[in-house]
Scaffold this motif. Structure first.
Motif, short mmCIF file in Angstrom:
data_model
loop_
_atom_site.label_atom_id
_atom_site.label_comp_id
_atom_site.label_asym_id
_atom_site.label_seq_id
_atom_site.Cartn_x
_atom_site.Cartn_y
_atom_site.Cartn_z
N MET A 212 46.22 48.57 -6.77
CA MET A 212 47.45 47.83 -6.98
C MET A 212 48.59 48.75 -7.40
O MET A 212 49.74 48.53 -7.02
N LYS A 213 48.27 49.78 -8.16
CA LYS A 213 49.29 50.71 -8.64
C LYS A 213 50.02 51.41 -7.49
O LYS A 213 51.16 51.87 -7.66
N ARG B 163 58.90 48.39 -1.48
CA ARG B 163 59.67 47.15 -1.31
C ARG B 163 58.69 46.05 -0.92
O ARG B 163 57.85 46.23 -0.04
N LEU B 164 58.80 44.90 -1.55
CA LEU B 164 57.83 43.83 -1.36
C LEU B 164 58.47 42.64 -0.64
O LEU B 164 59.60 42.25 -0.94
N VAL C 40 52.71 46.10 -12.16
CA VAL C 40 53.40 46.59 -10.96
C VAL C 40 54.67 45.78 -10.78
O VAL C 40 54.62 44.55 -10.62
N ARG C 41 55.80 46.47 -10.80
CA ARG C 41 57.10 45.80 -10.62
C ARG C 41 57.84 46.48 -9.49
O ARG C 41 58.49 47.51 -9.68
N PRO C 42 57.75 45.92 -8.28
CA PRO C 42 58.41 46.53 -7.12
C PRO C 42 59.91 46.67 -7.34
O PRO C 42 60.53 45.81 -8.00
N VAL D 79 56.38 45.91 2.34
CA VAL D 79 54.95 45.61 2.32
C VAL D 79 54.78 44.15 1.93
O VAL D 79 55.55 43.61 1.13
N CYS D 80 53.77 43.49 2.49
CA CYS D 80 53.52 42.08 2.19
C CYS D 80 52.04 41.90 1.84
O CYS D 80 51.17 42.49 2.49
#
Length: 313
Positions: free
Chosen positions: A184-185, A191-192, A216-218, A240-241
């Motif tokens: 996850m890191k 960009r989400l 995790v904070r995009p 990324v999705c």
């Protein structure tokens, strides 16, 4: 606001002309114009720009037109379904679903249901998870397949499986160079893209909460309405999705990596009205059990945690 006003507005929106719409509706133009005016007054917005030729829809008008079409379409479905039931021609079962369930067991379930109940009129309605809860309580659907847990006592829920999540990644990017499970890191600087934009809470909130739990904070989050749009943007290298594992078959022009973590999952939930023990509810539960016993590919450990639903009464 009534159905007559909706039909009048749709006619004008289609024809882009009050005179032609009035002719089509077999009414005079003044009462047609008056009903549209009353509708605008009730809504407090302008729906039509009358000074242009042809008549144009405002932004609010375009939205209202789309919603009015859905309402009128649903009313027609209700009329036909009620008529068939009243004439003892067919029973009707309305199933709400979120789009991602189409890539798991829903199509197989519906095929089995048609085989076991050939005279049943099965209607499939795409609804977001929380929309399904309201639709069940209002009687607009009989059963729903969603992904968001809820606490509404009027709706019974059964978790069918815990589906693993994958990251959809643009091709020819550093993260796409590997097929191993993704920590996850690794998403910290990405960009989400999340879906659906609305209504909330939704799968988008599940994803954002999961990222927050992993600190995790995009740097940027783009919200879109549906999974197809989200994956299209991934293919265009816009970000990324995170999607359910079974949905990876939707596009082959993006790279997929399973996300690491035992609890990095999204539930698939069967919802129906509490205390609804109708024949078709029991039949659906029976067919789901039969499907799971067959161990189809979409149910494999590649996509899901080792989990089986409990239908104990």
């Amino acid at each position: 606001m009534d159905l007559r006003q909706l039909r009048y507005f749709v006619a004008v929106a289609r024809e882009r002309n009050f005179t032609r719409a009035a002719d089509m509706l077999h009414i005079a133009q003044p009462p047609l114009s008056r009903q549209i005016q009353l509708l605008e007054e009730e809504l407090g917005v302008t729906l039509l720009t009358r000074k242009s030729r042809p008549v144009r829809l405002t932004e609010a008008g375009r939205l209202f037109y789309e919603q009015a079409m859905q309402v009128l379409g649903r009313v027609e479905q209700m009329r036909e379904a009620t008529r068939r039931v009243g004439l003892n021609q067919q029973s009707v079962l309305s199933i709400g679903f979120v789009a991602s369930t189409l890539y798991g067991g829903l199509p197989t379930l519906v095929r089995k249901l048609r085989q076991h109940a050939p005279h049943l009129d099965i209607q499939l309605l795409e609804l977001m998870s929380m929309q399904q809860i309201q639709a069940l309580k209002e009687g607009r659907i009989d059963i729903g397949f969603g992904r968001v847990r809820h606490a509404d006592p009027a709706v019974a829920s059964i978790v069918l499986r815990e589906e693993r999540l994958v990251a959809a990644i643009p091709q020819e990017t550093p993260l796409a160079a590997d097929a191993s499970p993704l920590p996850m890191k690794a998403l910290v600087s990405q960009r989400l893209i999340v879906y659906p934009k609305e209504p909330r809470p939704s799968f988008a909130d599940q994803v954002l909460s999961l990222l927050h739990d992993h600190d995790v904070r995009p740097p940027e989050v783009q919200e879109v309405r549906e999974i197809q749009t989200a994956l299209g943007l991934v293919a265009a290298a816009a970000g990324v999705c995170i999607i359910p594992s079974s949905a990876r078959q939707m596009r082959n022009d993006v790279h997929y990596r399973l996300l690491e973590g035992k609890h990095v999952t999204s539930p698939v939930i069967l919802n129906h009205r509490a205390n609804d023990n109708g024949h078709y509810i029991d039949l659906i539960k029976q067919l789901i059990q039969e499907m799971y016993a067959e161990n189809p590919p979409w149910l494999g450990l590649e996509h899901n945690l080792p989990f089986r639903p409990s239908f104990a009464k």
